[in-house]
Every structure is written in structure tokens, then in C-alpha cells.
Design an enzyme around this catalytic site. Structure first.
Site, short mmCIF file in Angstrom:
data_model
loop_
_atom_site.label_atom_id
_atom_site.label_comp_id
_atom_site.label_asym_id
_atom_site.label_seq_id
_atom_site.Cartn_x
_atom_site.Cartn_y
_atom_site.Cartn_z
N LYS A 162 0.84 -1.20 0.00
CA LYS A 162 0.00 0.00 0.00
C LYS A 162 0.87 1.25 0.00
O LYS A 162 1.57 1.53 0.98
CB LYS A 162 -0.90 0.03 1.25
CG LYS A 162 -1.91 1.16 1.17
CD LYS A 162 -2.54 1.46 2.49
CE LYS A 162 -2.02 2.72 3.12
NZ LYS A 162 -2.14 3.96 2.35
N GLY A 176 6.80 5.19 7.97
CA GLY A 176 5.87 6.31 8.11
C GLY A 176 6.12 7.03 9.42
O GLY A 176 7.22 6.94 9.99
N THR A 189 1.70 6.68 13.72
CA THR A 189 1.11 5.56 12.95
C THR A 189 1.85 4.26 13.28
O THR A 189 1.23 3.20 13.40
CB THR A 189 1.20 5.83 11.44
OG1 THR A 189 0.89 7.19 11.18
CG2 THR A 189 0.26 4.95 10.67
N GLU A 208 10.07 1.74 10.34
CA GLU A 208 10.98 2.85 10.03
C GLU A 208 10.18 4.13 10.22
O GLU A 208 9.27 4.42 9.43
CB GLU A 208 11.47 2.74 8.58
CG GLU A 208 12.29 1.50 8.29
CD GLU A 208 13.60 1.46 9.04
OE1 GLU A 208 14.05 2.51 9.52
OE2 GLU A 208 14.17 0.37 9.16
N CYS A 236 13.03 11.86 5.64
CA CYS A 236 13.12 11.49 7.06
C CYS A 236 14.53 11.72 7.59
O CYS A 236 14.72 11.89 8.78
CB CYS A 236 12.72 10.04 7.25
SG CYS A 236 13.69 8.93 6.20
N GLU A 287 8.95 16.51 15.27
CA GLU A 287 9.24 16.43 13.83
C GLU A 287 8.30 17.37 13.06
O GLU A 287 7.08 17.27 13.19
CB GLU A 287 9.05 14.99 13.33
CG GLU A 287 9.46 14.83 11.88
CD GLU A 287 9.20 13.44 11.32
OE1 GLU A 287 8.11 12.89 11.57
OE2 GLU A 287 10.09 12.92 10.62
#
Ligand code: NAD
Length: 485
Positions: free
Chosen positions: A177, A230, A234, A252, A286, A389
Site C-alpha cells: 500500500k 511512516g 502511525t 521505520e 526522514c 518532527e
């Protein structure tokens, strides 16, 4: 409005199919703020079909000789390179990133991901252990079965293929996905997989939201492992969903990466490298170094020259070949960036550069989601802007007085993904690299990636490692066979 042809469907059992519920979401182009296609708004019924197709394909694919799997994956890499222009354009339209970046980084890396794992599986070794003249043991590394692969929007094809390639190379079949914000390149990859001769059902892509599709993948009892990239919030939900079924999970997650510049650094290189690490892909990598720490004696010169260099980055229509700064991925993300710039002011920060949206780029992009590269100084190290973040073109610069102090600053954060250290002192480089708590430390460089090295984060930046042998281990189950002598 998008036409019927611009519908992005699911790819299940080798065919492009409508979502069971026949619902679609608008796919917005960030540079214009307008929908340019529609993406399947799938749900658990579609995940069910994809999992069934993957389960059916597993026996054939997992038993296919490694050389046969390798041949197909190498063909996929070749076709990605053949379609580089088409894929780069789709990626730029989907994400708002400069076309030049998609062309030079994202798409070539997607091809490398397939090539790397397609050849790695031709060179694996099995361990054997002799037990004191009593027995010998050997270890089989078997594919897991049907695996779930979930990826974010910032490097869509790069990150999804970083999961698909090792999963398929090891003999697994997959339900993947992409982010609902950037579905296009995954769909184009499915066309390529079909052309390359990938058997039906080996790769299935279900498009849609995290809530409806991502959650159904993590909860599906026949999907035995999840590789997720992500955000940290989440990632926690993914971990919670997988834990009761003891699924193998790789996470990750987010980062708030320190970038440490000592006064003895080659300042030209440190400034050029830091501008890249701060603002590449509008700060939406990231690995971007969003907290810059500069030794006090070099601080005034660094801030002045860094801001001057960042102000020269050419912001523009992502599809223009000379554009270096494109659009932010979504209006939600743009609002988040603005929120943190306001918060920085409340927390006592000074805006040394940027801090606002630019003048309209051109007529096509007048409603796009653009924000200028932004540099904030004078903030306390422990404030929210320095700990949370942002994931946008906003960085902070803070002075420090000693090696010990800056190691403390760098580690004063819940994240631990990556860091950079700029110094000409070799001993210091080794010392600081050892003591900063991040999964990767770059010394006098940034985002140099060797696909063989372990990649991943410490603390709340994730669990598990990807890359090279780590990925081959994640996507296989070790089984020991013990034979008495
Ligand atoms: P996100 O967590 O919102 O979404 C990531 C993916 O998870 C998407 O496909 C989304 O649809 C899906 N998802 C959402 N809710 C879900 C649920 N309940 N169950 C299962 N899946 C669900 O992240 P994002 O905004 O797309 O990406 C930005 C984040 O990704 C940043 O935090 C960034 O640091 C991180 N990131 C990390 C790495 C890394 O390698 N560590 C790489 C790139 C991005």
C-alpha cells in the site's frame, strides 16, 4: 477534472481492478492544489482479495529457483530505467518535488533496489554448526508467506521498492500500500511488473487510506509480517495491531536529526552539505538534518553564509528543469509547517530566513502549497520546535561550546534516526559518532547510501533494520535442522 482514464485502480492477481466499494478519492497535485487523477478508496474487502491472490501465488513463487526470481526482478529494474522520464514526471506531479530530484534520486534508486536484491539472492550462504562431535546443525532461511508493505508519501517509489524488492527476492508474495497522497508511481510499477513477467498475485497493490487499507493489512490474519515506513504515531498503531498476532514487524519511523558542525570543519563543505540536508525535497526526507548545532566560534559566520546559500535555492514549478525547491505535499502538511513557524516565534525564536509562503510562482501554481526555506535561531534546545518532527523546510540553528555539550544536545530528543558531523579532526569524528544515538551517522557528508549497510532508527525512530543482509533476514524465517552424528 480528471478523466476516466486517470483513475488509479488496485492491482490484484495481475489485473487492474475497481475497488469493491467503487469509491474514489481525489488525487491532488500539490503544485497546483487541484485534483489531477482519482485514486481507489479501497477497504478491507479489497485487502481480502489481495491477500487471497498473494496466498494463491505463494507456493509457485517461493519454490521458483532463485535465478528465475532474480531474472524477473532484474527485468523490472531495466524497465524502470527505460521508463525513467515517465516515472519521474508522475512522481513530481504526485509529490510536488522537483522533477530533477525525482529523475536523479528517486527513480534511479527504485531500479537499484530491484537490482541489488535480485543479485543478492544469488550469493546467499547458509550457516552450519558442528556440535562437539554429537550433531551438526544447518539453518534454512525460508520465505515467510504473504507480507504487508506500507509506505509514506515523501519518497514513494524509492521506499516502496525498498520493501517490495527484498520481499519478492526472498520468495514472499506481497500486499503493498502506497500513501493515498502519492499513489501514481506504485500503479505504474504494477504495469512494469506485468510486462516483466512477474507471475499473477506475487505483487498486489491496494490503494486507499491508512485507516481503511493500512489497518486492514496489519490486522489480516494471513498477512504474516509487516514492513512499515511512516510517522511514529502511525507506527505505534501498526505495532499495536500486530502484537496480539505476534507478527514480525519492521518499523521505520520519524526523525529530528541533529547536524553538528565543529569550528574545525571545512566550512564550505559543511554549509553546502547542510543546505542540502536541511532543504532537499523541501525538508521532507526522514533523514533531513533539522536541528543544526554549530560551535560558537564559527556560529555567526555559519548562520550568515548558510542563510545566504539557502536563500539562493530556486523555488519554482516542480516540472521546470531548474527548480530546486518545489511544493509541500499537501495543504495539511503546509498548515503543520506554518503552525511550527508560529510556535517558534512564541518560543522565543528569531526568523533568520523565510518564515512565509513565497509570492505566486506562476499562473499554474498560484494555488500550490509552497513555503520558503526557513531558518530559525535563538531557540532553547529543549523547546517543542527543537523536539518535534516538522517534516518541512524549517530548521533551527543553535550554538554550542564543547563536544560533550553538543552530544547532550543531539541526544536530547525522542528520535534517533540519523545525524551528520562536520569536523576535520578524525579522533573527534569517531568519538562523536559513537556517542550520538542515531542509527546512521554521516561524517562530512549526508545521505550517502550503500545498500549493503543496515538502515534504521534508534529510540522512537523505529524498530528493526532494513538494507542488505538485514532485509534478507527480515523477509525470511530461520529454521534450524539438527542431525545427530
Ligand atoms: P503516515 O504515518 O501518516 O503514513 C504512512 C503510511 O501509513 C501511509 O501509507 C498511510 O496511509 C499508512 N497508514 C496510516 N494510518 C495507518 C494505520 N492505522 N495502519 C496502517 N497504515 C496506516 O506517514 P506519512 O505522513 O505518509 O510520512 C511521513 C512520515 O514518514 C514522517 O514521520 C517521516 O519521518 C517518516 N518517514 C520515515 C522514514 C524512515 O526510513 N525512517 C522514511 C520516510 C518517511
Amino acid at each position: 477534472m480528471p478523466t476516466e482514464q486517470e483513475k488509479i485502480r488496485n492491482f490484484i492477481d495481475g489485473k487492474f481492478v475497481e475497488p469493491v466499494g467503487n469509491r474514489y478519492l481525489d488525487n491532488i497535485e500539490p503544485a497546483t492544489g487541484k485534483p489531477y487523477s482519482r485514486v481507489a478508496d479501497s477497504d478491507s474487502a479489497d485487502v481480502e482479495l489481495a491477500a487471497a491472490a498473494a496466498e494463491k501465488a505463494f507456493p509457485g513463487w517461493s519454490r521458483a529457483p532463485a535465478v528465475e526470481r532474480s531474472r524477473i526482478l532484474l527485468r523490472i529494474a531495466d524497465l524502470i530505467e527505460r521508463d525513467l522520464e515517465k516515472l519521474a514526471r508522475a512522481e513530481s506531479i504526485d509529490t510536488g518535488k522537483p522533477l530533477s530530484l525525482a529523475r536523479s534520486l528517486d527513480i534511479p534508486r527504485a531500479a537499484s533496489n530491484f537490482r541489488f536484491f535480485a543479485t543478492a539472492i544469488l550469493h546467499t550462504e547458509s550457516e552450519a554448526h558442528i556440535t562437539d562431535g554429537i550433531a551438526f546443525n544447518y539453518t534454512l532461511r525460508l520465505p515467510l508467506g504473504v507480507v504487508g508493505l506500507i509506505s509514506p508519501w515523501n519518497l514513494p517509489l524509492y521506499l516502496l521498492t525498498w520493501k517490495i524488492a527484498p520481499a519478492l527476492a526472498c520468495g514472499n508474495t506481497a500486499v503493498a500500500k502506497p500513501s493515498e497522497l502519492t499513489p501514481m508511481t506504485a500503479s505504474l510499477l504494477c504495469e512494469i511488473c506485468r510486462e516483466a513477467g512477474l507471475p499473477n498475485g506475487v505483487l498486489n497493490v491496494v490503494q486507499g487510506t491508512g485507516q481503511n487499507v493500512g489497518a486492514a493489512i496489519t490486522a489480516h490474519p494471513k498477512i504474516v509480517a509487516i514492513s512499515f515506513t511512516g510517522g511514529t504515531v502511525t507506527g505505534r498503531k501498526v505495532a499495536e495491531s500486530c502484537a496480539p498476532m505476534f507478527k514480525k514487524v519492521s518499523l521505520e519511523l520519524g526523525g529530528k536529526n541533529p547536524n553538528v558542525v565543529f569550528a574545525d570543519a571545512d566550512l564550505d563543505a559543511a554549509i553546502a552539505g547542510s543546505v542540502r540536508s536541511s532543504f532537499a525535497n523541501q525538508g521532507q526526507v526522514c533523514l533531513c538534518g533539522s536541528r543544526v548545532f554549530v560551535e560558537r566560534s564559527a556560529y555567526p559566520e555559519f548562520v550568515e553564509r548558510f542563510a545566504a546559500a539557502a536563500s539562493k535555492l530556486k523555488m519554482g514549478d516542480p516540472l521546470e528543469p531548474t527548480t530546486e525547491q518545489g511544493a509541500i505535499v499537501s495543504s495539511t502538511q503546509l498548515e503543520k509547517v506554518k503552525y511550527y513557524v508560529d510556535l517558534a516565534k512564541q518560543e522565543g525564536g528569531s526568523i533568520a530566513l523565510g518564515g512565509s509562503a513565497p509570492d505566486p510562482i506562476n499562473e499554474r501554481c498560484q494555488n500550490g502549497y509552497f513555503f520558503r526555506p526557513t531558518v530559525i535561531t535563538d531557540l532553547p534546545v529543549a523547546c517543542r520546535v527543537n523536539r518535534e518532527e516538522i517534516f518541512g523546510p524549517v530548521i533551527t540553528i543553535t550554538p554550542f561550546d564543547s563536544e560533550e555539550e553538543v552530544i547532550g544536545y543531539a541526544n536530547d530528543c525522542d528520535y534517533g534516526l540519523a545525524s551528520s558531523v562536520w569536523t576535520q579532526n578524525l579522533n573527534r569524528a569517531h568519538r562523536v559518532a559513537e556517542h550520538i544515538h542515531t542509527g546512521t551517522v554521516w561524517v562530512n557528508c549526508w545521505m550517502v547510501r550503500d545498500l549493503r549497510v543496515p538502515f534504521g532508527g534508534m529510540k522512537q525512530s523505529g524498530v528493526g533494520r532494513e538494507g542488505g543482509d538485514e532485509a534478507l533476514r527480515f523477509f525470511t524465517e530461520p529454521k534450524n535442522v539438527c542431525i545427530a552424528k
